[in-house]
Design an enzyme around this catalytic site. Sequence first.
Site, PDB file in Angstrom:
ATOM      1  N   GLU A   1       0.889  -1.304  -0.219  1.00  0.00           N
ATOM      2  CA  GLU A   1      -0.115   0.071   0.197  1.00  0.00           C
ATOM      3  C   GLU A   1       0.959   1.230  -0.186  1.00  0.00           C
ATOM      4  OE1 GLU A   1      -3.788  -2.037   2.562  1.00  0.00           O
ATOM      5  OE2 GLU A   1      -2.381   0.403   3.478  1.00  0.00           O
ATOM      6  N   CYS A   2       0.903   2.027  -0.899  1.00  0.00           N
ATOM      7  CA  CYS A   2       1.069   3.849  -1.465  1.00  0.00           C
ATOM      8  C   CYS A   2       2.874   3.323  -1.051  1.00  0.00           C
ATOM      9  CB  CYS A   2       0.794   4.305   0.400  1.00  0.00           C
ATOM     10  SG  CYS A   2       0.928   6.418   0.122  1.00  0.00           S
TER      11      CYS A   2
END
Length: 441
Positions: free
Chosen positions: A315-316
């Site tokens: 994520e991210c």
Amino acid sequence: MKRIIIAGASSRSGKTTITCALLSTLRRRGLKVIAYKTGPDYIDTEYLRLSGKCEAYNLDTWLMSETRTLELFAETSLGHDIAIIEGAMGLYDGGANSTARIAKLLDAPVLLVINARSMGESAAAVALGFREYGDVNIAGVILNFTGSEYHEEIISSALEEKGMKFLGALRRDDGFAIPERHLGLLQARENEGFDIERLAEQFEASVDVDEVLRIAENVSKLRPCGMVTPFRKYAVKVGVARDEAFSFIYPESLGVLERMGAEIIPFSPLNDESLPDADGYIFCGGYPEIFAEGLSTNAPMLASVRNCKKPILAECGGMMYLCRSLKDNDGRKFDMAGVIPFESYMAGRAVMGYMTGVALRDNIICRKGESVRGHEYHYSRVEPEISGEDCAFELTRRNTGARHYGGFARGNILASYLHINFFGNENLAENFLSMLTSSKV
């Protein structure tokens, strides 16, 4: 459950400082505290954990339903003396997921924090306006950044004249300031100058803490809600990146994985030489751009990640780490793991907001056509833009309806800017752990 919400008249009112001070003060008095933050926030919760020496959870009616939000509060607050909830932005900001809505959902009294810098009686007018605007129980006012005793007297007299309870004030003190960077406050683990004990002493001397406790006690019983039943199903190990560079993950999200039988194994891409023995891995968000040099020079870990054939959810910031390279805020370029065929760079403009993603193909957490709710908050971009057969989601921004494509899904990899929370979305967790189980065979 004794409970109270610390809300601000606006962002930068000093909510986090006041909440940390209250948590630390109550802890020093021997109370067992539990902390919460409304909305999607990873950094503030670190400060709450540090101050209360307790866990801190996020209450977010977008990432989970109202019912699940109540269940999370009921489950996690059980056995504690008092729950302290920090709001987000201004009290009424955020639409359907505002602090005001959480206050009504929990039937919790609100302490309004006002940044009184460069304000006199106008601060009382602000407080009065907040009380009259909605149907939230604003039970008291705390002033922040006052300049003198006279300054406080002007505002407190005006508040009391209008029937509003003045609870105290914190004076301007640069020693209590929490520095900011591009994603919000400086992380608690990096902020060596954050003196929570001195802050608590000043708070105890300046604020009527006994009255705060009386306000927190004057609450109704919450409507009945079902507790989350523990269950075990998948006997798998999940390696989770947790260090200075990667810390943005919801504890309740990991709790869902544990209840389903997963053993969580933390590891450090910065400091460890290889991935731990696990059936799959989660690279959560964080600040890889700040620690890019250290990540890049840890060649053994990069090689371990590059050679991994097990499922990886990133994520991210985790996605940035999986890219071929990362260009930081100063334009310096560092080699990364090279698991996905992109370069990440800091763009100088934020992308932020709640998103709904529709899967464009099967991936390790959902099937093609299924929806995923999450949020994005990042200054980085990847190039070339993710498109074609490896694109994971069509994403729709909640507040504008604008659509774009994003995320990378191929084989055992799902990497995107989307932050998700498994609590309230257990089907995604089950899909992920099922994939890990299958990969063991």
